[in-house]
Scaffold this active site. Structure first.
Site, PDB file in Angstrom:
ATOM      1  N   ASP A  20       0.996  -1.137   0.007  1.00 22.75           N
ATOM      2  CA  ASP A  20      -0.128  -0.004   0.145  1.00 22.75           C
ATOM      3  C   ASP A  20       0.919   1.201  -0.223  1.00 22.75           C
ATOM      4  OD1 ASP A  20      -2.458   1.715   0.310  1.00 22.75           O
ATOM      5  OD2 ASP A  20      -1.701   1.729   2.390  1.00 22.75           O
ATOM      6  N   ASP A  22      -0.074   5.169   0.748  1.00 20.65           N
ATOM      7  CA  ASP A  22      -0.190   5.882   2.112  1.00 20.65           C
ATOM      8  C   ASP A  22      -0.080   5.370   3.569  1.00 20.65           C
ATOM      9  OD1 ASP A  22      -0.865   8.278   0.525  1.00 20.65           O
ATOM     10  OD2 ASP A  22      -2.611   7.230   0.030  1.00 20.65           O
TER      11      ASP A  22
END
Length: 258
Positions: A20, A22
């Protein structure tokens, strides 16, 4: 924690890792939360005061409704939780708030912060990505954000990943957002590895759930919450994480025998 007790990424079984963005690769979760807070507090200040118009909580509301989701999905989730009914668009009513107008506002606020302050990447994540590449593993970045290119460029990490599946690609391909595993499965496909040989690294509950649902070899939860924000680690496990770390420096790679 000593090296021998660190959670292991066994590259004999795991041939690729999907990260991922952020909160895992880049320190932008708080920037998103601040942009959401500004967006929703502006809206809430225009509504009749009541329990459903209390200010946006940049920790609780962000983690529950926004983290890991596309902008529009997050907006719909928050509005539903607050029992606020807005149209999808403001066509014909230019001054009326809508899901689309809130999405534009949030995007503008976020990009203003990135332009003004830049983006910091987590050094331990970049070190792990480089180590995985050296060991021959494929690495991908997976995010619901449509600003993936801007953020990775600002963080100096644009060239580190073999594959990228972001909000722009999700829209182009018609892929559903997290907690559906479609984005991660597309990343594994682009890396040429099956989900059963791919690990997922996520800090969002929706992303951890996506990894668990997708049949991935390992789901690593990242809990960067403050010590006084108890409960997130347990939630990550409850949503499907196999192991939870506070920083990716806690992981070590067990090289494959080739």
């Amino acid at each position: 924690m000593t090296n021998s007790r660190r959670p292991v990424l066994p590259l004999a079984e795991i041939e690729a890792v999907a990260f991922d963005m952020d909160g895992v690769v880049t320190d932008t979760a708080s920037v998103h939360a601040t942009a959401w807070q500004r967006t929703f507090d502006t809206l809430l200040s225009t509504l009749e005061p009541g329990p459903n118009t209390r200010p946006f909580d940049p920790v609780g509301d962000y983690l529950t409704h926004m983290d890991g989701r596309s902008r529009t999905d997050g907006i719909r989730a928050f509005l539903a939780a607050r029992r606020i009914d807005l149209p999808e668009t403001s066509e014909g009513h230019s001054g009326t708030p809508s899901v689309a107008s809130l999405s534009r506002d949030k995007d503008r606020f976020f990009l203003e912060q990135v332009a003004a302050h830049g983006v910091r990447a987590f050094p331990s994540t970049l070190d792990l990505v480089r180590a995985l590449r050296t060991a021959g593993a494929g690495v991908a970045v997976v995010t619901a954000s449509r600003n993936c290119s801007v953020v990775l460029e600002a963080a100096g990490a644009a060239d580190l990943f073999d594959a990228r599946v972001d909000g722009v690609e999700a829209a182009r391909l018609g892929l559903p957002g997290k907690p559906d595993p479609a984005l991660f499965l597309e990343a594994a496909r682009r890396l040429g590895r099956p989900a059963s040989r791919t690990a997922v690294v996520e800090d969002a509950l929706s992303g951890v759930a996506a990894g668990a649902r997708g049949g991935f070899a390992l789901v690593v939860g990242v809990d960067r919450s403050a010590p006084n924000e108890a409960g997130h680690r347990e939630q990550l496990y409850r949503y499907g994480a196999d192991v939870v770390v506070t920083d990716l420096a806690e992981l070590r790679i067990e090289a494959a025998s080739r």
